[in-house]
Structure formats: C-alpha cells, structure tokens
Design a protein around this motif. Structure first.
Motif, PDB file in Angstrom:
ATOM      1  N   VAL A 624       0.857  -1.191   0.000  1.00  0.00           N
ATOM      2  CA  VAL A 624       0.000   0.000   0.000  1.00  0.00           C
ATOM      3  C   VAL A 624       0.888   1.234   0.000  1.00  0.00           C
ATOM      4  N   LEU A 625       0.718   2.081  -1.036  1.00  0.00           N
ATOM      5  CA  LEU A 625       1.590   3.256  -1.192  1.00  0.00           C
ATOM      6  C   LEU A 625       1.008   4.491  -0.527  1.00  0.00           C
ATOM      7  N   GLY A 626      -0.282   4.441  -0.200  1.00  0.00           N
ATOM      8  CA  GLY A 626      -0.925   5.599   0.443  1.00  0.00           C
ATOM      9  C   GLY A 626      -2.427   5.521   0.237  1.00  0.00           C
ATOM     10  N   LYS A 627      -3.118   6.582   0.671  1.00  0.00           N
ATOM     11  CA  LYS A 627      -4.584   6.611   0.555  1.00  0.00           C
ATOM     12  C   LYS A 627      -5.006   7.321  -0.723  1.00  0.00           C
ATOM     13  N   CYS A 628      -6.078   6.818  -1.350  1.00  0.00           N
ATOM     14  CA  CYS A 628      -6.622   7.428  -2.569  1.00  0.00           C
ATOM     15  C   CYS A 628      -7.211   8.798  -2.226  1.00  0.00           C
ATOM     16  N   PRO A 629      -6.824   9.873  -2.945  1.00  0.00           N
ATOM     17  CA  PRO A 629      -7.356  11.208  -2.647  1.00  0.00           C
ATOM     18  C   PRO A 629      -8.846  11.350  -2.972  1.00  0.00           C
ATOM     19  N   ILE A 630      -9.403  10.379  -3.747  1.00  0.00           N
ATOM     20  CA  ILE A 630     -10.831  10.478  -4.098  1.00  0.00           C
ATOM     21  C   ILE A 630     -11.688   9.722  -3.081  1.00  0.00           C
ATOM     22  N   CYS A 631     -11.320   8.417  -2.823  1.00  0.00           N
ATOM     23  CA  CYS A 631     -12.222   7.611  -1.985  1.00  0.00           C
ATOM     24  C   CYS A 631     -11.580   7.077  -0.708  1.00  0.00           C
ATOM     25  N   GLY A 632     -10.292   7.329  -0.517  1.00  0.00           N
ATOM     26  CA  GLY A 632      -9.630   6.933   0.723  1.00  0.00           C
ATOM     27  C   GLY A 632      -9.153   5.499   0.775  1.00  0.00           C
ATOM     28  N   ASN A 633      -9.405   4.685  -0.287  1.00  0.00           N
ATOM     29  CA  ASN A 633      -8.919   3.304  -0.319  1.00  0.00           C
ATOM     30  C   ASN A 633      -7.421   3.257  -0.644  1.00  0.00           C
ATOM     31  N   GLY A 641       0.423   1.514 -14.129  1.00  0.00           N
ATOM     32  CA  GLY A 641       0.309   2.712 -13.306  1.00  0.00           C
ATOM     33  C   GLY A 641       0.075   2.383 -11.846  1.00  0.00           C
ATOM     34  N   PHE A 642      -0.015   3.437 -11.032  1.00  0.00           N
ATOM     35  CA  PHE A 642      -0.307   3.310  -9.606  1.00  0.00           C
ATOM     36  C   PHE A 642      -1.749   3.752  -9.422  1.00  0.00           C
ATOM     37  N   GLY A 643      -2.641   2.806  -9.057  1.00  0.00           N
ATOM     38  CA  GLY A 643      -4.069   3.133  -9.053  1.00  0.00           C
ATOM     39  C   GLY A 643      -4.770   2.717  -7.779  1.00  0.00           C
ATOM     40  N   CYS A 644      -6.026   3.090  -7.706  1.00  0.00           N
ATOM     41  CA  CYS A 644      -6.847   2.816  -6.534  1.00  0.00           C
ATOM     42  C   CYS A 644      -7.313   1.366  -6.541  1.00  0.00           C
ATOM     43  N   SER A 645      -7.205   0.699  -5.379  1.00  0.00           N
ATOM     44  CA  SER A 645      -7.635  -0.703  -5.272  1.00  0.00           C
ATOM     45  C   SER A 645      -9.157  -0.834  -5.361  1.00  0.00           C
ATOM     46  N   ASN A 646      -9.835   0.310  -5.296  1.00  0.00           N
ATOM     47  CA  ASN A 646     -11.306   0.324  -5.366  1.00  0.00           C
ATOM     48  C   ASN A 646     -11.807   0.535  -6.815  1.00  0.00           C
ATOM     49  N   TRP A 647     -10.937   0.230  -7.809  1.00  0.00           N
ATOM     50  CA  TRP A 647     -11.281   0.511  -9.214  1.00  0.00           C
ATOM     51  C   TRP A 647     -12.496  -0.289  -9.687  1.00  0.00           C
ATOM     52  N   LYS A 648     -12.712  -1.491  -9.107  1.00  0.00           N
ATOM     53  CA  LYS A 648     -13.854  -2.304  -9.548  1.00  0.00           C
ATOM     54  C   LYS A 648     -15.182  -1.622  -9.244  1.00  0.00           C
ATOM     55  N   ASN A 649     -15.167  -0.788  -8.198  1.00  0.00           N
ATOM     56  CA  ASN A 649     -16.398  -0.057  -7.846  1.00  0.00           C
ATOM     57  C   ASN A 649     -16.461   1.319  -8.507  1.00  0.00           C
ATOM     58  N   GLY A 650     -15.537   1.548  -9.447  1.00  0.00           N
ATOM     59  CA  GLY A 650     -15.646   2.763 -10.266  1.00  0.00           C
ATOM     60  C   GLY A 650     -14.683   3.884  -9.930  1.00  0.00           C
ATOM     61  N   CYS A 651     -13.767   3.699  -8.930  1.00  0.00           N
ATOM     62  CA  CYS A 651     -12.821   4.787  -8.635  1.00  0.00           C
ATOM     63  C   CYS A 651     -11.787   4.851  -9.754  1.00  0.00           C
ATOM     64  N   LYS A 652     -11.611   6.044 -10.321  1.00  0.00           N
ATOM     65  CA  LYS A 652     -10.771   6.168 -11.526  1.00  0.00           C
ATOM     66  C   LYS A 652      -9.387   6.750 -11.231  1.00  0.00           C
TER      67      LYS A 652
END
Length: 719
Positions: A624-633, A641-652
């Motif tokens: 875990v590199l840090g918290k997502c600035p959009i949804c906190g995951n 790329g480095f992306g949000c683990s919550n992408w399946k629920n639509g976090c882009k």
C-alpha cells in the motif's frame, strides 16, 4: 429482377452506401431496400487456423515439431480478443446474418464492396467463399464513399473473378506471414529465451524495420566528433550598413586546424575588402507533392507532438469513412488524369471562403495529374463533401490534406539569392570571403500554411565596391552525429527500401516505390512501428526512435540475416505486387517462402545456444503506497500505473507510469514519487529535462481538474 446483396468492409461504409441509395430501413446487421440489401463485416471475420487447430501435438511448443507448414490452409471464425480459445460472439452472429442474406431465394447477385486493396479483396473473398452462396459475385471498386461515386460505381461493377490476382496477392501475404511468423517465433523463443509468458517475435516486416533503427543507433554510438574552425568577418558599407562574410578556400569553409586561420585573422586588422564578383539568381520553389499515406504520416508526426503513424492512419480512415477524403492507404503522390474535372470542383469548394482565393488557379499540370505515377489509388485529397463536425484530431489531418491540394494550384514561391565574393586588399591570401543573402519575392503556395522563409538580407552592393573590415571572429565547432530516426524518417526508409531521395529526384526510384519495392505497404507500416514498441524491441523518446537492449541482442544474435536485409524484404514485397500484375504466381511465391522457412528453422536449430531474453515471474506487489485522494482506499502498483484498489467499484484515480507530461521532460513516475505525492500532496523531482535539453528541478503536485474527473500535474519552482 432479383435482389442484390452488397457486402461492405465496415458498418460505417455500409451506412454510406445505404445513404447514397436512400435506403433507410435498418434491420439487425443490414439495411434493406427494394433492390439492394447492404450488410457489413468488421474487417476480417475469419482468421487462419492456429497451429494447434491442425494438430493437437502443436498445443505445446517443442523444437522437434518445427518446421510446421500445413498442406492446406484453413480458416475459422475470428476469436475473441480477450479469450482466444473462443470464437467472437459478435463476429459469429454477423457471419450468420451475411450467410442467410446471401443464400436467400430472392437474391441472385452479390457485390463485394470491401476496400479496393489487397486486404479488402481478402476480407470479401474469405467471407463469400466460406458461405459459398452459389451466386454471381461482382466487385465495387471505389476511391471514396460519396453519393455520386457510389451511384456511378454500381453502374460499373466488375466480375469478382477479374480480381483473382489481387486476391492471390492477399492470400500469399497472409499465408507467408503466418508460416514465417509461427515457425520462426516458436523456434527463436525455444532457442534464445528462458522462462515463459512472452515470445521472441519474428516477422517478415518487423525485423528489417528493427534493423534500420539498430543501424542508426550504432552509427550514432560509433560516431567520433571532430573539431573544426570557421573565420567570419563583419564588413561595413560606405553608408554604415553591416553584413557578415565567411572565409573560404576553394569550396572549403570548415578548417581542421585553428592556427592558420588565427594567422589570417591577425592580418585582417584595419583592412578593407573589394567586391570582385556579384552573382544574383532568381529561383523558384515548388510546393511538396500531394500526400500518399507515408508522407501524410511523416508530416503529421513531425509537426505535432504525441502523434504516431498509427494514430494518423486511424484518423485518416475515419475521415474516409465519413466521405470527407479519398482512400488513404495509397502509395501514389499524383492523381489519375481522369480526375481533372472532379478535382476542379473539389478545389472550388475548399477555397470558396479563403481570403486569397483569387491566387488559386486550377490548371491541369503533370505534377498533379499523371497516370504513370499512380498505382491502384490516386494521392489523398478531400472529396466534394464539406465537413460539418470534426474532432480536433480529424481537423488536423483534414486541414493538412486540404492545404496540400490548394498549394498545387498556387504560384511557386520565388526568391532572389545573392552571392558576393570579396578579396582582402593589401595582403596575399589563398582564399576569399563569401557573403550570401536571400530575399523572398513571391510568397506563392507558402501563404497556405503561413510558412515563413528566413531572409538573410544583404545591403545594396556593387562589384568593385570597397568595404571596411570592422570585426573578425574565429569560432570553434564540433561535427554532430547523425540524428536518431523519427517516425517520419523511418517511414521514408521503409517506403524507399533504404534508398534516400529528394522529392523531385529520380523517376526510376519513384517507379520502384510504385511497383511495390518497399518494406511493408502503406497500410501496414504504422502497425509495424507500433508493434515494435509494444513488444519492446524499440522505444521512443520524444520524437526519436531508439533500439532497446532486447532489440539489439536480437539483431546481433538471430542468425537469419536475410530477415534483417532491406533488399531481401523489398524483393518479397515486390513479388507480392508482381502477383497482382500476373507476372508471378501465388504458388511460385509460396514455394519460395516455404523453402526459406524450412532452411531458416534448420539454421536456428543448429545455432549456438545464446540467451537473448530471460522472463522471470514476478509476484504482484500488494504494497500500500498511500490513501486514494478520491475515496480513501489503498493505492497499489499495477503494470501500467499506480491506481486505486477500489477501481472495480468505479474509482478512476491513477498515476500512469509513462505519463506523457513527465515523459516530455524525460521522467518516469516511480513508486517513491507516488508515496510522497499521497503523503505530502507534493514531490520534489530532480533531473527534469527542458525542451532545449537543459536539466532542472521542480516541485510537482497532482491535482484534480475543475471541469472533469481527471487529475493533472502542476509545477512550481519554489515551495
């Protein structure tokens, strides 16, 4: 009179034909009118069997299974791109629809309206022969999809049987590439690679293209810079006007030794020079010729950042399907002489709103209309259809094509070139000083794209005039290495098979291009460059193309030298063109290819064992590199790329590894950078590179745009 089924290559083209025939009745997979039914493919609906489809032993790659050349080539429904074990459901459905339509009792005629080229012929023939409807088959051969052309073209359809040579060339290309690709990719991977998951891609067009880039890289690495010196004098006229002249001996103005020039420089103090000759020449500059695909790709990729040849082709194809330009996959730089009347109408339409339309005059010139310079398709020009809504990308490509046509019917640009020869008075020198000036007199075609000519103005000076030398400068220079290939220069080498030419040069060479002596075809070159990048043999930095370590090892290790040879590949491509012309048969060509493949496989098998590529299986990092600035995951690392683990629920939220903004400054996003960004909202980045090549450091933040859901980089120099 029975019903006719028209098969188009794509849905958009089918709609153009339906519009031209005023058929509005759209059904599932086709349009139906009183006389015509128009259906469509999605490019190739059928593909060649894989090796394992012929024989289950080919499921696993084993050296003893190769060479593998089937006795008879078979086709299957195109597989799903996400799962190549299954037929694509959409393709299967459309193939059934086409089959039902062609076999209907009221249908007595079939017209193949696929693109008028090798691939288009292959697409249409493969679908019709697979269905085998037992009806008369004709061919609609068009260069554009405007209403007028469709209606006229349907009156002049040809029997499809007449297109057999074109179809044979298409089959030969497809089968040859399959045989060379399957056999040599397999044995090369087995021989020179350790580990699974990737393959060492070997291809008829891939390898010579890679070699062009490898050779240029090697030339640059082996380049030894040399110092040279120049001596320049500043002279002053009687009315105090200044200009520069360079010291020249014979034709030499660059000197390896500094000392002799230094001695001359000392002697020039307080001296004057006499004008011993003045040569004034008025010259004309003609516009560049009309675009073929390669030249259009070169022009756009060179002029605009972020464009690739592949993108230019896709955008041009969309304009063609919108009826706005003629067929883009052409190698011709002139128009058929039969197009004089049509071109005059098109020119009138595209120039009616121009402020300088009075300077555009339609003439029938050999530069533009010349049957001997046209092969299959004329150069790319706009059609008479006026564009309504274009995307910004489409506008760029359309304007380039439109402007290039307008230029042909404007005056040549004219300029005056002045050359002064000056002899220094009072001393004896081996050489003289030369001054050159250039003044544009008539802007002509350069007005179209507001091309500015850099004028070097000389003051009015006459022969025998005496001028004072008021300053001298001895400058040191270093010879520069050749430039890296760009897509523009690479396309030119592929098109001319390594023979360089200037636009107005060698008719024989242009003839060779038109007769097919090249690497790949206009339609496939962009795809080849893209594939070389995708499989990791080459990489791009800004506009430059460079060979990777993997690409270099392959060139230096793979023992089939013919596949790297431009002449060999050029001859193969020329033979395919000769099949179209009925000079060579399909069987003669394939017999050569099969024999070559058998020998090549034997050579690879007996070659020494060398490792070109080692594939190590990497476990996915779930750090875990840090918290997502959009949804906190959690933000985690992915392949691109480095992306949000919550992408399946639509976090882009994602930070791309090869982000274009940073790539322009020669930086890649790293894990450390992302950690800092997420923790501190800002990261200090060292070693960024400016457009001029200078290094600098800056603070970067990654902030959400106000008007959409995406994030963009912001740069600051002080925190």
């Amino acid at each position: 009179m029975g019903t006719t089924v028209i098969l188009a290559e794509k849905p958009s083209v089918a709609k153009n034909i339906a519009d031209a025939l005023k058929i509005k009745n759209k059904k599932d997979g086709y349009f139906e009118g009183d006389q015509y039914i128009i259906t469509w493919a999605f490019g190739h609906l059928l593909q060649l069997f894989d090796a394992k489809d012929y024989d289950s032993k080919m499921l696993r790659w084993k050296m003893e299974n190769f060479p593998f050349i089937p006795n008879q080539f078979k086709y299957k429904v195109k597989t799903n791109p996400r799962n190549n074990q299954r037929a694509d459901a959409g393709v299967s459905k459309q193939l059934k629809t086409i089959g039902k339509l062609m076999k209907r009792n009221d249908v007595d005629t079939i017209i193949s309206a696929c693109d008028f080229d090798r691939e288009g012929q292959l697409i249409g023939d493969s679908i019709i022969s697979n269905i085998n409807p037992g009806k008369k088959v004709y061919r609609l051969l068009l260069n554009e999809w405007t209403q007028q052309e469709v209606i006229e073209g349907l009156k002049k359809v040809r029997l499809n049987e007449e297109m057999r040579p074109l179809g044979d060339a298409g089959l030969s290309r497809q089968w040859a590439d399959w045989v060379i690709g399957i056999n040599l990719t397999s044995v090369a991977t087995l021989k020179y690679q350790k580990g699974k998951g990737k393959a060492l891609n070997i291809g008829r067009v891939l390898l010579p293209t890679l070699k062009i880039i490898y050779d240029r890289d090697k030339e640059i690495k082996q380049f030894v810079p040399e110092d040279y010196f120049k001596l320049q004098a500043t002279l002053e006229t009687k009315d105090n006007q200044e200009f520069q002249a360079v010291y020249v001996e014979g034709k030499q103005e660059k000197f390896k030794a500094q000392q002799p020039l230094g001695e001359i420089q000392k002697q020039l103090k307080d001296k004057s020079a006499l004008v011993i000759d003045k040569h004034v020449e008025r010259k004309k500059e003609f516009p560049p010729l009309l675009f073929n695909l390669s030249n259009l790709q070169g022009h756009i990729t060179n002029k605009y950042k972020g464009w690739t040849s592949d993108k230019v082709l896709k955008v041009a194809q969309s304009l063609y399907e919108k009826k706005l330009i003629t067929y883009p996959r052409t190698s011709s730089i002139a128009l058929e002489e039969s197009l004089v009347g049509k071109t005059a109408k098109v020119l009138q339409m595209i120039t009616e709103d121009l402020p300088y339309k009075d300077e555009v005059t339609f003439v029938k010139s050999k530069r533009v209309f010349n049957n001997s310079k046209v092969e299959s398709h004329s150069a790319i020009i706009p059609t008479y259809v006026k564009p309504k809504k274009l995307t910004s990308d489409q506008q760029i490509v359309y304007d380039a094509i439109k402007n290039r046509l307008i230029m042909q019917f404007m005056k040549p640009a004219e300029y005056e070139e002045t050359k002064l020869l000056l002899k220094v008075k009072g001393i004896s020198l081996k050489g003289i000083f030369v001054a050159k000036g250039k003044v544009q007199l008539i802007e002509g075609w350069k007005k179209v794209e507001r091309m500015v000519t850099k004028d070097t103005l000389l003051p009015p000076i006459d022969v025998n005039e005496e001028l004072l030398i008021i300053n001298t400068e001895l400058t040191a220079h270093t010879t520069k290495p050749p430039k890296y290939h760009t897509e523009k220069t690479l396309l030119r080498v592929m098109e001319t098979c390594g023979k360089s030419y200037r636009e107005e040069d060698s008719e024989a060479l242009l003839g060779a291009i038109l007769s097919g002596f090249s690497i790949g075809t206009p339609a496939t070159r962009a795809e080849t460059i893209k594939k070389l990048k995708d499989i990791g043999y080459i990489t791009s930095e800004s506009k430059n193309l460079l060979v990777t370590d993997l690409g270099r090892k392959l060139v230096e290790t793979f023992p089939i030298s013919e596949l790297f040879d431009l002449e060999f590949t050029g001859r193969l491509e020329k033979t395919l063109s000769d099949i179209e012309r009925k000079i060579v048969t399909k069987d003669q060509f394939l017999s050569f290819v099969f024999d070559f493949t058998n020998k090549a496989v034997a050579t690879v098998k007996s070659d020494q064992d060398v490792l070109i590529q080692e594939i190590t299986s990497q476990k996915k990092s779930t750090e875990v590199l840090g918290k997502c600035p959009i949804c906190g995951n959690a933000i985690i690392e992915g392949t691109k790329g480095f992306g949000c683990s919550n992408w399946k629920n639509g976090c882009k939220f994602v930070v791309w590894k090869n982000d274009k903004y940073l790539a322009a400054m020669k930086k890649r996003v790293t894990k450390t950078m992302v950690k800092s960004l997420l923790k501190d909202k800002v990261v200090y980045v060292k070693g960024l590179t400016s457009k001029k090549g200078n290094k600098f450091n800056a603070y970067l933040s990654y902030e959400k745009n106000k008007d959409n859901a995406y994030f963009s980089w912001r740069m600051e120099f002080k925190k």
